[in-house]
Design a protein around this motif. Structure first.
Motif, PDB file in Angstrom:
ATOM      1  N   TYR A   5      45.136  36.889  36.421  1.00 12.40           N
ATOM      2  CA  TYR A   5      44.875  36.737  37.201  1.00 12.40           C
ATOM      3  C   TYR A   5      44.640  37.180  38.332  1.00 12.40           C
ATOM      4  CZ  TYR A   5      44.610  36.856  42.706  1.00 12.40           C
ATOM      5  OH  TYR A   5      44.258  37.318  44.436  1.00 12.40           O
ATOM      6  N   TRP A   6      45.545  38.842  37.454  1.00 19.66           N
ATOM      7  CA  TRP A   6      45.235  40.102  38.366  1.00 19.66           C
ATOM      8  C   TRP A   6      44.388  40.623  37.412  1.00 19.66           C
ATOM      9  CZ3 TRP A   6      46.146  42.481  42.798  1.00 19.66           C
ATOM     10  CH2 TRP A   6      46.116  41.956  44.081  1.00 19.66           C
ATOM     11  N   ARG A  29      40.943  39.825  38.919  1.00 17.20           N
ATOM     12  CA  ARG A  29      40.600  40.596  39.392  1.00 17.20           C
ATOM     13  C   ARG A  29      40.448  42.062  39.425  1.00 17.20           C
ATOM     14  NH1 ARG A  29      43.739  39.968  45.451  1.00 17.20           N
ATOM     15  NH2 ARG A  29      42.049  41.258  45.597  1.00 17.20           N
ATOM     16  N   LEU A  82      37.333  42.533  37.720  1.00 18.63           N
ATOM     17  CA  LEU A  82      35.785  42.006  38.824  1.00 18.63           C
ATOM     18  C   LEU A  82      35.956  42.993  39.658  1.00 18.63           C
ATOM     19  CD1 LEU A  82      33.891  39.978  39.693  1.00 18.63           C
ATOM     20  CD2 LEU A  82      35.776  38.808  40.860  1.00 18.63           C
ATOM     21  N   GLN A  83      36.758  44.021  40.532  1.00 23.67           N
ATOM     22  CA  GLN A  83      36.735  44.904  41.705  1.00 23.67           C
ATOM     23  C   GLN A  83      36.525  46.120  40.898  1.00 23.67           C
ATOM     24  OE1 GLN A  83      40.148  43.203  43.028  1.00 23.67           O
ATOM     25  NE2 GLN A  83      38.292  43.506  45.050  1.00 23.67           N
ATOM     26  N   ALA A 131      36.293  38.860  33.389  1.00 19.93           N
ATOM     27  CA  ALA A 131      36.680  38.920  34.197  1.00 19.93           C
ATOM     28  C   ALA A 131      36.952  37.140  34.729  1.00 19.93           C
ATOM     29  CB  ALA A 131      36.032  39.384  35.985  1.00 19.93           C
ATOM     30  N   LEU A 179      40.171  35.137  34.721  1.00 17.40           N
ATOM     31  CA  LEU A 179      40.121  34.117  36.284  1.00 17.40           C
ATOM     32  C   LEU A 179      40.320  32.937  35.463  1.00 17.40           C
ATOM     33  CD1 LEU A 179      38.219  36.214  38.727  1.00 17.40           C
ATOM     34  CD2 LEU A 179      41.078  35.392  38.777  1.00 17.40           C
ATOM     35  N   ASN A 210      45.893  31.012  42.915  1.00 13.48           N
ATOM     36  CA  ASN A 210      45.242  31.898  43.584  1.00 13.48           C
ATOM     37  C   ASN A 210      44.029  32.282  42.552  1.00 13.48           C
ATOM     38  OD1 ASN A 210      46.798  32.128  45.410  1.00 13.48           O
ATOM     39  ND2 ASN A 210      48.445  33.675  45.038  1.00 13.48           N
ATOM     40  N   ALA A 211      43.801  32.194  41.893  1.00 10.80           N
ATOM     41  CA  ALA A 211      42.948  32.356  41.204  1.00 10.80           C
ATOM     42  C   ALA A 211      41.587  31.067  41.180  1.00 10.80           C
ATOM     43  CB  ALA A 211      43.038  32.519  39.388  1.00 10.80           C
ATOM     44  N   TRP A 225      38.470  32.997  43.680  1.00  8.42           N
ATOM     45  CA  TRP A 225      38.420  34.143  43.019  1.00  8.42           C
ATOM     46  C   TRP A 225      36.861  33.566  42.026  1.00  8.42           C
ATOM     47  CZ3 TRP A 225      37.813  38.868  44.253  1.00  8.42           C
ATOM     48  CH2 TRP A 225      38.953  39.203  45.062  1.00  8.42           C
ATOM     49  N   CYS A 260      33.426  33.823  41.730  1.00  2.47           N
ATOM     50  CA  CYS A 260      32.268  33.818  40.492  1.00  2.47           C
ATOM     51  C   CYS A 260      30.988  33.013  40.264  1.00  2.47           C
ATOM     52  CB  CYS A 260      33.444  34.115  39.300  1.00  2.47           C
ATOM     53  SG  CYS A 260      34.162  35.432  39.182  1.00  2.47           S
TER      54      CYS A 260
END
Length: 186
Positions: A52-53, A56, A59-60, A71, A75, A85-86, A89, A93
């Motif tokens: 997940y991280w 993120r 993506l960022q 990304a 995810l 939690n993914a 996000w 997308c």
């Protein structure tokens, strides 16, 4: 120091925890590059939170060059491995077409599953525009109100705007002012 020792011993969950500390500066200086590298190693080892991280951060563009395609893939992998939690996000997308084709229907399903304030705000937008669903002002306003009630600032401001202009609700300057003030106080 415990996470460092465990990570050095090969514990990938500890490596993910250490990476979070490096990302946020919790317990030491922030090091976004090291955070990404640690998350990437843990992600490749199958740690869903790290997947997940990695998604993120890609993506960022934090600690690594932005890569929407990778990304989106990370995810999806995190979500497939049970890290819910993914979902929001990945939904963004799909909604915006980051890293692949836009998919409003897929985004809607993920936003509905998440049910957080931001996801409800996006659902409001989908129903307002008829994007991937039949346009439905009542559903749009219902989702917007639910999102605002969860104190999502964009929704509170959007609801204020709706009341100010009478979009989807009766025009009411006093109620608009109340929602604008709530958003400003957040």
């Amino acid at each position: 120091r415990w996470f460092t020792a465990a990570a050095d011993a090969g514990n990938l969950g500890s490596l993910a925890n250490l990476s979070y500390m490096q990302l946020t500066g919790d317990g030491g200086p922030r090091d976004k590059d090291a955070a990404y590298k640690g998350y990437r190693k843990a992600a490749e080892g199958g740690v869903a939170v790290a997947q997940y991280w990695v998604g993120r951060l890609l993506l960022q563009g934090v600690g690594v060059a932005r890569d929407d395609v990778a990304a989106r893939r990370w995810l999806q992998t995190a979500l497939d491995n049970g890290w819910s939690n993914a979902g929001p996000w990945l939904a963004k997308c799909l909604y915006w077409g980051w890293g692949g084709a836009k998919d409003a229907v897929g985004a809607r399903a993920l936003f509905e599953a998440a049910g957080d304030g931001e996801s409800l705000w996006y659902l409001s937008r989908l129903y307002a525009k008829g994007d991937g669903v039949e346009a439905d002002t009542d559903a749009s306003m219902r989702y917007l109100r639910q999102s605002a009630d969860l104190a999502y600032i964009r929704a509170m401001a959007s609801l204020g705007e709706a009341y100010y202009y009478g979009n989807g609700v009766p025009q009411d300057a006093a109620t608009a002012k109340d929602w604008f003030l709530k958003a400003a106080e957040k």
